[in-house]
Design an enzyme around this catalytic site. Structure first.
Site, mmCIF file in Angstrom:
data_model
loop_
_atom_site.group_PDB
_atom_site.id
_atom_site.type_symbol
_atom_site.label_atom_id
_atom_site.label_comp_id
_atom_site.label_asym_id
_atom_site.label_seq_id
_atom_site.Cartn_x
_atom_site.Cartn_y
_atom_site.Cartn_z
ATOM 1 C CG ASP A 221 -2.160 0.904 0.932
ATOM 2 O OD1 ASP A 221 -2.089 1.737 0.008
ATOM 3 O OD2 ASP A 221 -3.171 0.788 1.650
HETATM 4 C C1 BGC Z 1 -5.016 3.120 -0.282
HETATM 5 C C2 BGC Z 1 -4.979 2.072 -1.374
HETATM 6 C C3 BGC Z 1 -4.732 2.731 -2.710
HETATM 7 C C4 BGC Z 1 -3.447 3.517 -2.630
HETATM 8 C C5 BGC Z 1 -3.093 4.228 -3.910
HETATM 9 C C6 BGC Z 1 -3.795 4.016 -0.306
HETATM 10 O O1 BGC Z 1 -3.952 5.091 0.563
HETATM 11 O O2 BGC Z 1 -5.128 2.498 0.983
HETATM 12 O O3 BGC Z 1 -6.174 1.347 -1.414
HETATM 13 O O4 BGC Z 1 -4.693 1.783 -3.738
HETATM 14 O O5 BGC Z 1 -3.554 4.503 -1.607
HETATM 15 O O6 BGC Z 1 -3.954 5.276 -4.146
#
Ligand code: BGC
Length: 832
Positions: free
Chosen positions: A226
């Site tokens: 993540d």
């Molecule tokens: C989220 C993810 C997301 C990523 C990219 C993170 O803050 O938890 O689900 O894919 O950001 O935007």
């Protein structure tokens, strides 16, 4: 013939250690590094999961906005889930995206989870079946899918640091089980590791990345972190492959040094690079691997599908017979509610996509009832803070076209860049604007008010700004955030506004100069919304107007819902109430007109304390860009709501058996073990407002028999249910099989879902559902999956509480599955 592995190895041999290490961190927010010398282009990833945003967050490059994942899971239909995935893949290809960052498949452990709209269900079987179908639908079109967030990221409070403690059975039987089929059956090409820790180890370094993901499930894809979740070079010793975003981060030169001095092995690096190259081959980003790249096979009209999916995912939980409405008989409709005109078509946060347009419930109802007089009243304020100015009231002073002129300045006041936009909600992550060196943004538009009166003009964004009207500065505003979550600060920023007197039809020059306050973790991203705040100062008068409209109408349709402060990324919910004075509004409207239909525009459960006082309640979630059209279809009876609840809806917050999402000393204990969702409600002996699996159609069904046989592969059973449609219109029925084992030697849920199937039949026709119940669904985890010998009762029904038939199956002492006697299914009445 050389194998894929050999071919990838020969490319690996051509890379230096520096090349390899560089490839393990992103090049920017959304792409990986290209390496021309081996024919590797960049891989572009994008959120999802309810559509695909693409490389920029920009209305000039719109995306299909599908209904939220909770609507998808409400369909209980793997075919819909596969098509949903296919539409995402088609969108991805159209936008040059190689990987969709979805599906989100964490479980609805507590209804307070702020991001539940993005995830599927409280049940692992329903989640895993639908998630696997979504992944298949994406990947059969040559695009990678990324089930996330592995694992136990089931709430948002302190998500970057919380240490989640599920016991081993809960982890295996619930939280990991949700992910399993996406890997073992759908063969996901990526999995996203979560921010949180499990049992004291942050997920990007957690042994769960190796076991079960790799060693037991045979995952051969890329574990992508993540965003910013990789925190140390030690994560490179775990089965964490790709750190996003880049180009900074915990790996880079530090990782190179760690390999050089032996703290991280060269073999660990090679394994990650191999996986990234295999992913590149799969998505067509690596020359010479055309044999691995999948050509897109599906063709789907995304807009039409968005409308169908919204209907299939809407759940009619209550109907006294008022629905469907008779189009020819209804002459006047009062449409009431803030969300009726400014609907939430999607939840907030990184999942946001920018649709071309959204059909509001008000527009959809007008279109579905062309001969009726439709009157609108807001009734109560729901959206808090500033909402963007609609395009219809803005003219760009530079171009004379609808929209706004946006200019970027450095600290010396030198203009760095400018662009012409068609929206007043602006988010910059990636893209061309020089956000890193921008000190201030100037937003200018010519705004024509649609009414005369006091307008609350302002902006949403973290920082300070001035607001000028016709060249005169009217306010200097400042906002501050209480959140410590980077995404929450960006995606749900605080807002400030000031009252300005304006006259209908008389345009004014509006200028906002905004100086953002940056989070040091996110210096390259920025968000600003310019617009109006709804005036909530006279709730009684607003409600009284709505009541008058309802009293004079044949039917009142009230659209209630949540707002961005309630459901978004980076925080959880404080309670389950509808925000604002919406409960008072529904009560007053229903008292004025018994023919009141309530449409609920929320991504996850809210309390409906007036639920027995209204004619019908339709849960429509965040319905995507065709939301209003789907509502029109269902109210007018052109289509039946196809949804069943994927999650229990409580009647009161104090009844919820598993609620707390606040870590204590950094630790969130899942003390309830394997008992979440309906399992916990049954165990506690409490009755929710609407149980798991519940949902009504427009026809009546009778169930005429239940039988069971061993499945052809010998690995479970097939439960057949014969149902007939006794009504006068075609319909859908979702048949659900739950297991019970009262005499178990281990703790078991009171009842748990083991299989489901939806059937459709025309009026007067019957259908047979053949529901697969894999043996694994009856097993429990104790150092491995255990098939406990003895009988299991499989109960068939239309919710976790409405059960009408049963059969008995079991395992012999040698672990072989067998069929027991089948009891007759009760006939009639269920599902009407
Ligand atoms: C989220 C993810 C997301 C990523 C990219 C993170 O803050 O938890 O689900 O894919 O950001 O935007």
């Amino acid at each position: 013939m050389t194998t894929t592995d050999d071919r990838i190895d020969s490319l690996l041999d051509r890379l230096t250690l520096e090349d390899k290490v560089r490839l393990l961190t992103g090049r920017d927010f959304w792409t990986t590094w290209p390496i021309d010398s081996i024919g590797l282009r960049r891989i572009l990833v994008s959120d999802g999961p309810s559509g695909v945003r693409g490389e920029v967050w920009d209305e000039r490059s719109p995306s299909i906005n599908l209904p939220s994942a909770t609507a998808l899971s409400s369909s209980w239909d793997t075919r819909i889930a596969a098509r949903y995935g296919a539409v995402c893949a088609i969108e991805a290809r159209r936008k040059g995206v190689d990987v969709v960052l979805g599906p989100t498949i964490n479980l609805h452990r507590s209804p307070l989870g702020g991001r539940h709209f993005e995830a599927f269900s409280e049940d692992p079987v329903l989640t895993s079946e639908l998630a696997a179908a979504y992944v298949t639908g994406v990947q059969r079109n040559g695009v990678g899918a990324t089930p996330k967030h592995y694992v136990a990221n089931d709430s948002e409070t302190d998500r970057h640091s919380v240490d989640v403690r599920p016991d081993e059975r809960a982890l295996r039987e619930l939280y990991l089980a949700a992910f399993e089929k996406s890997v073992t059956e759908a063969g996901a090409w990526l999995v996203m590791s979560a921010y949180n820790s499990v049992d004291g180890v942050t997920m990007t370094e957690n042994p769960l990345l190796e076991t079960p993901l790799n060693s037991e499930w045979g995952f051969d894809g890329v574990v992508v972190s993540d965003w910013t979740a990789v925190r140390s070079v030690e994560a490179a010793n775990a089965s964490q492959d790709l750190a996003m975003p880049g180009p900074r981060g915990a790996w880079g030169d530090a990782l190179l040094a760690a390999v050089q001095d032996g703290r991280v092995t060269q073999a660990a690096i090679d394994r990650k690079v191999r996986r990234i190259l295999l992913l590149a081959a799969r998505v067509g980003a690596l020359d010479g691997f055309d044999d691995l790249a999948t050509a897109p096979i599906d063709d789907e009209d995304g807009v039409a599908f968005a409308r169908e999916a919204a209907r299939e995912g809407s759940v009619l939980v209550h109907n006294d017979g008022i629905l469907p409405l008779d189009v020819s008989a209804v002459r006047t409709i009062a449409v009431i509610g803030h969300n009726a005109r400014e609907a939430r078509s999607q939840g907030g946060g990184s999942a946001t996509v920018v649709p071309e347009s959204v059909v509001s419930p008000l527009e959809g109802i007008r279109a579905a009832f062309p001969d009726a007089r439709v009157e609108y009243e807001r009734g109560a304020v729901v959206a808090q803070g500033v909402s963007e100015l609609p395009l219809s009231v803005m003219v760009n002073p530079e171009t004379g076209e609808p929209g706004a002129h946006v200019a970027f300045f450095d600290a010396e006041g030198v203009e760095l860049y400018s662009e012409e936009r068609r929206a007043a909600a602006l988010v910059f992550i990636g893209g061309d604007a020089p956000i890193g060196s921008t000190d201030s943004i100037e937003f200018t538009t010519r705004f024509t008010p649609e009414a005369t009166g006091t307008f609350l003009l302002g902006f949403a964004g973290l920082g300070a700004g001035t607001l000028s009207v016709d060249g005169r500065e009217v306010a200097s505003l400042q906002t501050d955030s209480t959140s410590n979550d980077v995404a929450a600060k960006l995606f749900s920023p605080p807002s400030a506004s000031t009252p300005v007197e304006l006259r209908q039809g008389e345009p004014v020059d509006l200028r906002v100069v905004f100086r953002p306050l940056r989070d040091e973790a996110l210096t390259d991203a920025l968000a600003l919304t310019v617009g109006l705040e709804a005036d909530a100062s006279a709730p009684e008068a607003s409600r009284a107007r709505a009541v008058e409209a309802a009293a004079r109408a044949d039917v009142a349709v009230v659209v209630v819902g949540t707002n961005a402060q309630v459901e978004s990324e980076g925080y959880d919910r404080a309670d389950l109430d509808l925000p604002g004075e919406q409960d008072e509004l529904v009560r007053a409207v229903a008292a004025a007109n018994p023919r009141t239909v309530v449409i609920v525009n929320s991504g996850s459960p809210v309390l409906l304390p007036w639920r027995d006082d209204v004619g019908a309640i339709l849960l429509t979630y965040f319905g995507g860009q065709e939301y209003g059209s789907a509502i029109g279809d269902m109210l007018a009876g052109h289509a039946e709501p196809g949804g069943r609840l994927p999650t229990t809806w409580p009647g009161a917050i104090d009844d919820v058996p598993v609620l707390d999402v606040t870590p204590q000393d950094g630790v969130l204990r899942y003390d309830e073990g394997i008992h979440i969702g309906y399992r916990a409600w049954l165990r506690a002996g409490r009755t929710p407002a609407y149980p798991f699996g519940h949902g009504l159609g427009f026809t009546e069904w009778a169930h005429e028999g239940v039988s069971v046989e061993t499945s052809a592969d010998g690995d479970g059973w097939i439960v057949s249910v014969h149902s007939s449609n006794r009504g006068d219109r075609a319909g859908k029925q979702v048949l659900q099989v739950y297991a019970e084992k009262a005499d178990s030697r281990v703790e078991r849920p009171a009842r748990w879902l083991v299989g489901f199937e939806s059937v459709r039949a025309d009026a007067g026709r019957s259908a047979v559902a053949r529901i697969r119940v894999p043996a694994r669904t009856l097993a429990y985890w104790e150092s491995g999956w255990q098939n406990e010998p003895g009988d299991y009762v499989l109960r068939v029904g239309v919710s976790s509480e409405r059960l009408f038939g049963e059969v008995v199956v079991g395992f012999d002492h040698d672990g072989a599955s067998r069929v027991g006697q089948a009891a007759e299914g009760r006939v009639g009445g269920v599902g009407d």
